[in-house]
Design a protein around this motif. Sequence first.
Motif, PDB file in Angstrom:
ATOM      1  N   TRP A   1      25.748  97.654  35.824  1.00 19.82           N
ATOM      2  CA  TRP A   1      24.859  99.102  36.072  1.00 19.82           C
ATOM      3  C   TRP A   1      23.902  98.909  36.611  1.00 19.82           C
ATOM      4  CZ3 TRP A   1      27.959  98.984  31.369  1.00 19.82           C
ATOM      5  CH2 TRP A   1      29.232 100.003  31.346  1.00 19.82           C
ATOM      6  N   ASP A   2      23.555  97.794  36.534  1.00 21.47           N
ATOM      7  CA  ASP A   2      21.318  97.339  36.988  1.00 21.47           C
ATOM      8  C   ASP A   2      21.581  96.228  37.698  1.00 21.47           C
ATOM      9  OD1 ASP A   2      20.386 100.135  36.157  1.00 21.47           O
ATOM     10  OD2 ASP A   2      19.595  98.636  34.115  1.00 21.47           O
ATOM     11  N   GLU A   3      21.917  95.215  37.248  1.00 19.62           N
ATOM     12  CA  GLU A   3      21.868  94.033  37.894  1.00 19.62           C
ATOM     13  C   GLU A   3      23.645  93.749  37.963  1.00 19.62           C
ATOM     14  OE1 GLU A   3      19.773  92.242  40.205  1.00 19.62           O
ATOM     15  OE2 GLU A   3      18.507  93.523  39.286  1.00 19.62           O
ATOM     16  N   LYS A   4      23.694  93.073  39.452  1.00 19.08           N
ATOM     17  CA  LYS A   4      25.750  93.211  39.265  1.00 19.08           C
ATOM     18  C   LYS A   4      25.808  91.819  38.951  1.00 19.08           C
ATOM     19  CE  LYS A   4      26.251  95.236  44.346  1.00 19.08           C
ATOM     20  NZ  LYS A   4      26.101  94.772  45.667  1.00 19.08           N
TER      21      LYS A   4
ATOM     22  N   ASP B   1      29.245 100.868  44.607  1.00 20.06           N
ATOM     23  CA  ASP B   1      29.535  99.824  45.794  1.00 20.06           C
ATOM     24  C   ASP B   1      30.524  99.119  45.578  1.00 20.06           C
ATOM     25  OD1 ASP B   1      29.418  97.456  46.917  1.00 20.06           O
ATOM     26  OD2 ASP B   1      27.551  96.454  46.319  1.00 20.06           O
ATOM     27  N   PHE B   2      31.301  99.610  45.890  1.00 18.84           N
ATOM     28  CA  PHE B   2      32.694  99.034  45.796  1.00 18.84           C
ATOM     29  C   PHE B   2      32.882  97.798  45.893  1.00 18.84           C
ATOM     30  CE2 PHE B   2      33.608 103.653  46.940  1.00 18.84           C
ATOM     31  CZ  PHE B   2      34.120 104.033  45.432  1.00 18.84           C
ATOM     32  N   GLU B   3      32.525  97.279  46.759  1.00 22.48           N
ATOM     33  CA  GLU B   3      32.853  95.723  47.315  1.00 22.48           C
ATOM     34  C   GLU B   3      32.165  95.044  46.381  1.00 22.48           C
ATOM     35  OE1 GLU B   3      30.821  94.988  51.042  1.00 22.48           O
ATOM     36  OE2 GLU B   3      31.775  96.276  52.353  1.00 22.48           O
ATOM     37  N   ALA B   4      31.373  95.432  45.449  1.00 21.12           N
ATOM     38  CA  ALA B   4      31.106  94.841  44.681  1.00 21.12           C
ATOM     39  C   ALA B   4      32.601  94.755  43.214  1.00 21.12           C
ATOM     40  CB  ALA B   4      29.810  94.694  43.573  1.00 21.12           C
ATOM     41  N   HIS B   5      33.020  95.424  43.560  1.00 20.94           N
ATOM     42  CA  HIS B   5      34.453  95.774  42.812  1.00 20.94           C
ATOM     43  C   HIS B   5      35.730  94.502  42.128  1.00 20.94           C
ATOM     44  CE1 HIS B   5      34.256  99.718  42.208  1.00 20.94           C
ATOM     45  NE2 HIS B   5      33.298  99.733  41.545  1.00 20.94           N
ATOM     46  N   PHE B   6      35.576  93.447  41.232  1.00 19.64           N
ATOM     47  CA  PHE B   6      37.073  92.360  41.577  1.00 19.64           C
ATOM     48  C   PHE B   6      37.685  93.178  40.858  1.00 19.64           C
ATOM     49  CE2 PHE B   6      38.626  89.247  39.152  1.00 19.64           C
ATOM     50  CZ  PHE B   6      38.827  87.963  40.964  1.00 19.64           C
TER      51      PHE B   6
ATOM     52  N   ARG C   1      40.192 108.196  39.010  1.00 15.52           N
ATOM     53  CA  ARG C   1      39.389 108.957  39.940  1.00 15.52           C
ATOM     54  C   ARG C   1      37.245 108.882  39.619  1.00 15.52           C
ATOM     55  NH1 ARG C   1      41.616 115.221  40.341  1.00 15.52           N
ATOM     56  NH2 ARG C   1      39.769 115.456  42.020  1.00 15.52           N
ATOM     57  N   GLY C   2      37.623 108.355  38.517  1.00 16.47           N
ATOM     58  CA  GLY C   2      36.767 108.861  37.603  1.00 16.47           C
ATOM     59  C   GLY C   2      35.406 107.410  37.911  1.00 16.47           C
ATOM     60  N   GLN C   3      34.271 107.487  37.408  1.00 18.48           N
ATOM     61  CA  GLN C   3      33.586 106.038  36.778  1.00 18.48           C
ATOM     62  C   GLN C   3      33.709 105.533  35.876  1.00 18.48           C
ATOM     63  OE1 GLN C   3      30.654 103.778  38.907  1.00 18.48           O
ATOM     64  NE2 GLN C   3      29.876 106.265  39.657  1.00 18.48           N
ATOM     65  N   ASP C   4      34.222 107.227  34.437  1.00 14.69           N
ATOM     66  CA  ASP C   4      34.129 106.278  32.619  1.00 14.69           C
ATOM     67  C   ASP C   4      35.488 105.593  32.966  1.00 14.69           C
ATOM     68  OD1 ASP C   4      31.663 107.668  32.176  1.00 14.69           O
ATOM     69  OD2 ASP C   4      31.709 109.217  31.612  1.00 14.69           O
ATOM     70  N   PRO C   5      35.565 104.797  31.495  1.00 11.23           N
ATOM     71  CA  PRO C   5      36.810 104.257  31.047  1.00 11.23           C
ATOM     72  C   PRO C   5      37.690 105.853  30.306  1.00 11.23           C
ATOM     73  CG  PRO C   5      34.819 103.103  30.472  1.00 11.23           C
ATOM     74  CD  PRO C   5      34.471 104.587  30.945  1.00 11.23           C
TER      75      PRO C   5
ATOM     76  N   VAL D   1      38.792  92.174  35.736  1.00 12.79           N
ATOM     77  CA  VAL D   1      38.159  92.984  36.099  1.00 12.79           C
ATOM     78  C   VAL D   1      36.819  94.111  36.108  1.00 12.79           C
ATOM     79  CG1 VAL D   1      38.786  95.690  36.860  1.00 12.79           C
ATOM     80  CG2 VAL D   1      40.544  94.341  36.430  1.00 12.79           C
ATOM     81  N   TYR D   2      36.256  93.542  37.608  1.00 13.19           N
ATOM     82  CA  TYR D   2      34.899  93.614  37.464  1.00 13.19           C
ATOM     83  C   TYR D   2      34.520  95.356  38.377  1.00 13.19           C
ATOM     84  CZ  TYR D   2      29.615  93.061  38.447  1.00 13.19           C
ATOM     85  OH  TYR D   2      28.111  93.379  38.673  1.00 13.19           O
ATOM     86  N   ASN D   3      33.568  96.310  37.608  1.00 14.51           N
ATOM     87  CA  ASN D   3      33.506  97.281  37.947  1.00 14.51           C
ATOM     88  C   ASN D   3      32.131  97.292  38.039  1.00 14.51           C
ATOM     89  OD1 ASN D   3      35.775  97.828  37.853  1.00 14.51           O
ATOM     90  ND2 ASN D   3      36.297  99.560  36.572  1.00 14.51           N
ATOM     91  N   HIS D   4      31.227  97.539  38.696  1.00 17.12           N
ATOM     92  CA  HIS D   4      29.523  97.648  39.415  1.00 17.12           C
ATOM     93  C   HIS D   4      29.377  99.090  39.938  1.00 17.12           C
ATOM     94  CE1 HIS D   4      25.669  96.493  40.025  1.00 17.12           C
ATOM     95  NE2 HIS D   4      25.335  97.534  41.652  1.00 17.12           N
ATOM     96  N   ARG D   5      28.445 100.003  38.151  1.00 18.62           N
ATOM     97  CA  ARG D   5      28.669 100.684  38.373  1.00 18.62           C
ATOM     98  C   ARG D   5      26.974 101.451  38.736  1.00 18.62           C
ATOM     99  NH1 ARG D   5      30.658 102.969  32.683  1.00 18.62           N
ATOM    100  NH2 ARG D   5      30.524 105.390  33.698  1.00 18.62           N
ATOM    101  N   ALA D   6      26.060 100.977  39.201  1.00 23.58           N
ATOM    102  CA  ALA D   6      25.835 101.634  39.919  1.00 23.58           C
ATOM    103  C   ALA D   6      25.582 102.561  41.076  1.00 23.58           C
ATOM    104  CB  ALA D   6      24.537 100.758  40.902  1.00 23.58           C
ATOM    105  N   LYS D   7      24.720 104.160  41.815  1.00 19.13           N
ATOM    106  CA  LYS D   7      24.695 104.598  42.174  1.00 19.13           C
ATOM    107  C   LYS D   7      24.145 104.769  43.245  1.00 19.13           C
ATOM    108  CE  LYS D   7      26.418 107.871  38.519  1.00 19.13           C
ATOM    109  NZ  LYS D   7      26.423 109.308  38.434  1.00 19.13           N
ATOM    110  N   PRO D   8      24.233 104.788  45.205  1.00 19.32           N
ATOM    111  CA  PRO D   8      25.951 105.056  45.105  1.00 19.32           C
ATOM    112  C   PRO D   8      26.854 103.725  44.473  1.00 19.32           C
ATOM    113  CG  PRO D   8      24.511 104.424  47.208  1.00 19.32           C
ATOM    114  CD  PRO D   8      23.928 104.686  46.094  1.00 19.32           C
TER     115      PRO D   8
END
Length: 328
Positions: A61-64, A92-97, A120-124, A83-90
Amino acid sequence: MLGAMTLTQESLQRALDARADLIHDLASELTTCYRLFHGAVEGRPGLTIDRYGPVFLAQTWDEKLSDAELKVFLDAAGDLTPVYNHRAKPVDFEAHFPMEPIEAVGDELGMTYDVRPRHRGQDPLLFLDFRAARRRVRLEARGRSVLNLFAYTCSMGQIAHSADASHVLNIDFASSALDVGRANVPRNHPGAGTLEFFQSDCLPALWQLAGKSLPRRRARAPYIEPQEFDIVVLDPPRLSKSRFGTVDVVGDYPTLLKPCVQICGAGGHLLATNHVPSVNLDDWIAVVRRTVEKAERRIEALEILAPEADFPSFDGSHPLKMVWLTLD
């Protein structure tokens, strides 16, 4: 104990070792969805690692994740899909893996759910800390009617239905979330009762269920007949605003709770939650007690439910607070 503020092979292994018995027990209950690393307590605040069936999911949520942390995570995945999701707003889809979507289903307490890590959302699609509540409703639901408010993807309603509740009503404003719930139905044991999905803001639905007419100044809402339920599940978000009003579980929990008390039948049960970490459990329970009293009902029994052992805490004060009430 909180150590260095980074994910290491050692800190992750300690977390896995601490859960070994729990994971064994969960496997015997046909559960493949659980938390493996709870960073706020286990050494890396702002990071969680969960298993969702075939998926090994890291969220920040904060630091990648640093390059070193990402390597630790990937090395630990084993046969699971990392699977890695970085959920800071806005976001950062480039951080996803990885970048491509992944389809996945996972099991919990013998139920099967859609657990895609990207949608479509961010929450599991399945909140793992709510397992204790789903476990309790499964034990109590047979032959009873169940109202599932703020139902999201309806996992609570599904487990109640499969446990042979007489009737289950899931209410949520998001059609996409209800669609996930509908798609889970054929994956699971068909219950003996009826299962209903109702798209609506929960505030006007609650007012109508409690037999109250909608204020004229409010926008129109789907009609629903007044009715009582044997079990009412109230699991609201922290804060939500709509044309019908504001859901605020810190500043105005009674607005939500009072109609739930009113539509809970004699001898029925009310499961209420509060997700806000800053809310003190005892203070919140005092609000619950006062609201029930003002609704002219009596609490016959109050039981505190806690998240299960894959969600450790320093002092037993979990962000998710849950109470199971039996009303007169």
